[in-house]
Motif scaffolding. Sequence first.
Motif, PDB file in Angstrom:
ATOM      1  N   TYR A  30       0.372  -1.308  -0.174  1.00 54.01           N
ATOM      2  CA  TYR A  30       0.432   0.184  -0.406  1.00 54.01           C
ATOM      3  C   TYR A  30       0.858   1.198  -0.195  1.00 54.01           C
ATOM      4  O   TYR A  30       0.376   2.120  -0.899  1.00 54.01           O
ATOM      5  N   CYS A  31       1.994   1.822   0.950  1.00 49.44           N
ATOM      6  CA  CYS A  31       2.615   2.447   0.786  1.00 49.44           C
ATOM      7  C   CYS A  31       3.828   2.376  -0.482  1.00 49.44           C
ATOM      8  O   CYS A  31       3.374   4.014  -0.950  1.00 49.44           O
ATOM      9  N   LYS A  32       4.120   1.687  -1.003  1.00 55.03           N
ATOM     10  CA  LYS A  32       4.664   2.054  -2.910  1.00 55.03           C
ATOM     11  C   LYS A  32       3.581   2.649  -2.866  1.00 55.03           C
ATOM     12  O   LYS A  32       4.132   3.273  -4.005  1.00 55.03           O
ATOM     13  N   TRP A  33       2.429   2.310  -3.194  1.00 52.73           N
ATOM     14  CA  TRP A  33       1.250   2.660  -3.957  1.00 52.73           C
ATOM     15  C   TRP A  33       0.443   4.088  -3.509  1.00 52.73           C
ATOM     16  O   TRP A  33       1.090   4.625  -4.952  1.00 52.73           O
ATOM     17  N   ALA A  34       1.064   4.148  -2.119  1.00 57.44           N
ATOM     18  CA  ALA A  34       0.703   5.575  -2.245  1.00 57.44           C
ATOM     19  C   ALA A  34       2.062   6.586  -2.316  1.00 57.44           C
ATOM     20  O   ALA A  34       1.614   7.562  -1.564  1.00 57.44           O
ATOM     21  N   GLY A  35       3.487   6.257  -2.222  1.00 56.97           N
ATOM     22  CA  GLY A  35       3.731   7.124  -2.837  1.00 56.97           C
ATOM     23  C   GLY A  35       4.562   7.739  -1.459  1.00 56.97           C
ATOM     24  O   GLY A  35       5.624   8.608  -0.850  1.00 56.97           O
ATOM     25  N   LYS A  36       4.216   6.952  -0.556  1.00 55.76           N
ATOM     26  CA  LYS A  36       4.852   6.868   0.946  1.00 55.76           C
ATOM     27  C   LYS A  36       5.239   5.605   1.650  1.00 55.76           C
ATOM     28  O   LYS A  36       5.958   5.038   0.800  1.00 55.76           O
ATOM     29  N   ARG A  37       5.953   5.810   2.525  1.00 62.07           N
ATOM     30  CA  ARG A  37       6.213   4.255   3.759  1.00 62.07           C
ATOM     31  C   ARG A  37       5.655   4.482   5.017  1.00 62.07           C
ATOM     32  O   ARG A  37       5.057   5.094   5.523  1.00 62.07           O
ATOM     33  N   LEU A  38       6.615   3.143   5.601  1.00 61.49           N
ATOM     34  CA  LEU A  38       6.166   3.054   6.508  1.00 61.49           C
ATOM     35  C   LEU A  38       7.067   3.437   7.731  1.00 61.49           C
ATOM     36  O   LEU A  38       8.213   3.914   7.377  1.00 61.49           O
ATOM     37  N   PRO A  39       6.409   3.845   9.042  1.00 59.69           N
ATOM     38  CA  PRO A  39       7.564   4.745  10.093  1.00 59.69           C
ATOM     39  C   PRO A  39       8.355   3.702  10.496  1.00 59.69           C
ATOM     40  O   PRO A  39       8.529   2.063  10.989  1.00 59.69           O
ATOM     41  N   THR A  40       9.347   4.678  10.686  1.00 56.49           N
ATOM     42  CA  THR A  40      10.151   3.264  11.787  1.00 56.49           C
ATOM     43  C   THR A  40       9.595   3.778  13.206  1.00 56.49           C
ATOM     44  O   THR A  40       8.980   4.290  13.631  1.00 56.49           O
ATOM     45  N   GLU A  41      10.520   2.554  14.161  1.00 55.73           N
ATOM     46  CA  GLU A  41       9.464   3.083  15.464  1.00 55.73           C
ATOM     47  C   GLU A  41      10.118   3.996  15.592  1.00 55.73           C
ATOM     48  O   GLU A  41       9.469   4.515  16.793  1.00 55.73           O
ATOM     49  N   GLU A  42      11.302   4.369  15.400  1.00 54.44           N
ATOM     50  CA  GLU A  42      12.255   6.120  15.630  1.00 54.44           C
ATOM     51  C   GLU A  42      11.011   6.909  15.620  1.00 54.44           C
ATOM     52  O   GLU A  42      10.657   7.621  16.758  1.00 54.44           O
ATOM     53  N   GLU A  43      10.829   6.934  14.486  1.00 56.28           N
ATOM     54  CA  GLU A  43       9.674   7.417  14.314  1.00 56.28           C
ATOM     55  C   GLU A  43       8.081   7.504  15.156  1.00 56.28           C
ATOM     56  O   GLU A  43       7.464   8.799  15.868  1.00 56.28           O
ATOM     57  N   LYS A 100       8.953  -8.533  12.635  1.00 53.84           N
ATOM     58  CA  LYS A 100       8.593  -6.881  12.483  1.00 53.84           C
ATOM     59  C   LYS A 100       8.553  -6.050  14.087  1.00 53.84           C
ATOM     60  O   LYS A 100       7.230  -6.932  14.167  1.00 53.84           O
ATOM     61  N   VAL A 101       8.778  -5.013  14.369  1.00 52.41           N
ATOM     62  CA  VAL A 101       7.984  -4.161  14.997  1.00 52.41           C
ATOM     63  C   VAL A 101       6.468  -3.429  14.843  1.00 52.41           C
ATOM     64  O   VAL A 101       6.834  -3.063  13.922  1.00 52.41           O
ATOM     65  N   ILE A 102       5.737  -3.996  15.443  1.00 51.44           N
ATOM     66  CA  ILE A 102       4.377  -3.513  15.803  1.00 51.44           C
ATOM     67  C   ILE A 102       4.175  -2.368  16.689  1.00 51.44           C
ATOM     68  O   ILE A 102       5.111  -2.924  18.361  1.00 51.44           O
ATOM     69  N   ARG A 103       4.028  -1.410  16.922  1.00 50.02           N
ATOM     70  CA  ARG A 103       3.112  -0.507  18.029  1.00 50.02           C
ATOM     71  C   ARG A 103       2.245   0.327  17.893  1.00 50.02           C
ATOM     72  O   ARG A 103       1.493   0.192  17.169  1.00 50.02           O
ATOM     73  N   GLY A 104       2.324   0.733  19.703  1.00 45.85           N
ATOM     74  CA  GLY A 104       1.127   1.065  19.458  1.00 45.85           C
ATOM     75  C   GLY A 104       0.010   0.710  20.444  1.00 45.85           C
ATOM     76  O   GLY A 104      -0.979   1.303  20.506  1.00 45.85           O
ATOM     77  N   GLY A 105       0.041  -0.314  20.523  1.00 48.12           N
ATOM     78  CA  GLY A 105      -0.661  -0.928  21.359  1.00 48.12           C
ATOM     79  C   GLY A 105      -2.757  -1.271  20.535  1.00 48.12           C
ATOM     80  O   GLY A 105      -2.378  -0.833  18.914  1.00 48.12           O
ATOM     81  N   SER A 106      -3.441  -2.532  20.747  1.00 49.56           N
ATOM     82  CA  SER A 106      -4.657  -2.178  20.155  1.00 49.56           C
ATOM     83  C   SER A 106      -5.961  -2.180  21.355  1.00 49.56           C
ATOM     84  O   SER A 106      -6.020  -2.313  22.784  1.00 49.56           O
ATOM     85  N   PHE A 107      -6.743  -2.370  20.876  1.00 57.48           N
ATOM     86  CA  PHE A 107      -8.837  -2.409  21.579  1.00 57.48           C
ATOM     87  C   PHE A 107      -8.191  -3.750  22.422  1.00 57.48           C
ATOM     88  O   PHE A 107      -8.918  -4.124  23.363  1.00 57.48           O
ATOM     89  N   LEU A 108      -7.326  -4.942  22.492  1.00 62.51           N
ATOM     90  CA  LEU A 108      -7.079  -5.620  23.040  1.00 62.51           C
ATOM     91  C   LEU A 108      -6.376  -5.912  24.058  1.00 62.51           C
ATOM     92  O   LEU A 108      -5.973  -6.664  24.798  1.00 62.51           O
ATOM     93  N   CYS A 109      -5.335  -4.888  24.286  1.00 64.42           N
ATOM     94  CA  CYS A 109      -4.567  -3.869  25.390  1.00 64.42           C
ATOM     95  C   CYS A 109      -4.939  -3.629  26.608  1.00 64.42           C
ATOM     96  O   CYS A 109      -6.355  -3.222  26.765  1.00 64.42           O
ATOM     97  N   ASN A 110      -4.872  -4.399  27.836  1.00 64.79           N
ATOM     98  CA  ASN A 110      -5.158  -3.962  28.642  1.00 64.79           C
ATOM     99  C   ASN A 110      -4.207  -3.772  29.684  1.00 64.79           C
ATOM    100  O   ASN A 110      -2.734  -3.940  29.910  1.00 64.79           O
ATOM    101  N   GLU A 111      -4.360  -2.621  30.631  1.00 65.68           N
ATOM    102  CA  GLU A 111      -2.821  -1.962  31.277  1.00 65.68           C
ATOM    103  C   GLU A 111      -2.373  -3.708  32.560  1.00 65.68           C
ATOM    104  O   GLU A 111      -1.308  -3.164  32.670  1.00 65.68           O
ATOM    105  N   SER A 112      -3.339  -4.396  32.916  1.00 65.55           N
ATOM    106  CA  SER A 112      -2.685  -5.605  33.865  1.00 65.55           C
ATOM    107  C   SER A 112      -2.232  -6.327  32.608  1.00 65.55           C
ATOM    108  O   SER A 112      -1.221  -6.781  33.408  1.00 65.55           O
ATOM    109  N   TYR A 113      -2.658  -5.892  32.173  1.00 64.83           N
ATOM    110  CA  TYR A 113      -1.827  -7.489  30.634  1.00 64.83           C
ATOM    111  C   TYR A 113      -0.555  -7.073  30.060  1.00 64.83           C
ATOM    112  O   TYR A 113       0.596  -7.380  30.118  1.00 64.83           O
ATOM    113  N   CYS A 114      -0.714  -6.204  29.399  1.00 67.21           N
ATOM    114  CA  CYS A 114       0.230  -5.871  28.243  1.00 67.21           C
ATOM    115  C   CYS A 114       0.776  -3.530  28.269  1.00 67.21           C
ATOM    116  O   CYS A 114       2.009  -3.775  27.572  1.00 67.21           O
TER     117      CYS A 114
END
Length: 348
Positions: free
Chosen positions: A190-203, A304-318
């Motif tokens: 998708y990023c190639k088609w959109a003329g963009k890229r994925l963020p680095t985890e630093e970004e 590959k690194v994933i960031r940001g958490g999801s609707f399944l994340c919980n304060e006591s779990y991850c």
Amino acid sequence: MRFFIILLSIALCIFSSCKYDSKKNALIEENISLTFHERMMKEISEIPTKTNSIDTNQMIKVKGGSFLMGATSDQARADEYPVHQETVKGFYIDKTEVTNAAFSTFVEATNYKTLAERPIDAEHIAKLTGVDKKTINTDSVGLVFTGDPNMWWASLKGANWKHPQGPKSSIEGKEDHPVVQISWYDAMAYCKWAGKRLPTEEEFEYAARNQGKRIKYFWGNDFTLAPKKTNFHQGSFPVNNLLEDNFKGLAPVKSFPANDIGIYDIGGNVWEWTLNSYFEDAYQRKLNFETPKYEEDNNIHQRKVIRGGSFLCNESYCSGYRVSARMSSSPDTGLEHTGFRCVMDVMQ
């Protein structure tokens, strides 16, 4: 004379056919010699970039700078240490996660098929697992959350970005929801088609930190504000969701306030792919001046690194929505809680 012309035509046809077949066979042999990663990256490189200009009105311009990257709470795991200084250049980042509507436009323009829609590559899985490829079921599948601690995820035939929880589910009427069941390769396509890229985890972390602030969550340090700020699992995970944020699963983008610099859902809702390959000791490697490795990695077991958490994340779990939280996933795998957003370099 006519008979001679017919013979000549047949000869030319046979010659042309042999020539074509030799080229075709060469291409087949070339593809066979490539690894799964190399074949996917080659396919992605051949996707045409859309011709219309990029609408940066749907992106946030992030001013570059230096910041301390890594753990900001006692919930931090080992891979969030040591805290170290990073510097990022200015970049644009999508205001929201890529939606079903946006991904549909990409598919319509390119006829791209996500990995969850394709037959499983038995050769690749055999090399990955050591299982005899003849015994591998090649039906296309996606991974769906079960809620069972003994096996959180189950392969479900027919689960893909159009049917995130399986063939009986649908994205109809959910055009403004984040697209999920997207592998790292699908996001790269998708990023190639959109003329963009994925963020680095630093970004990603720098943006989540509102351009580098030493905070625990993208909204600050007060967890009691979380239900009003992000989509996550409240209550005891996974059995009792209190629904204090009004969402049991995915939420439409922009359902919660943006962070201080205007980015929505940079924590919670869906995990988001980054460019980085995952190493548990990545930060120590950086302190040892090792060069980070990105999409050119060709280790079949590389995640590959994933960031940001999801609707399944919980304060006591991850508590994956913490700004320093890091997780990883196999690049060939899509899940019902994983999506992505794009970035673009600021032209100097």
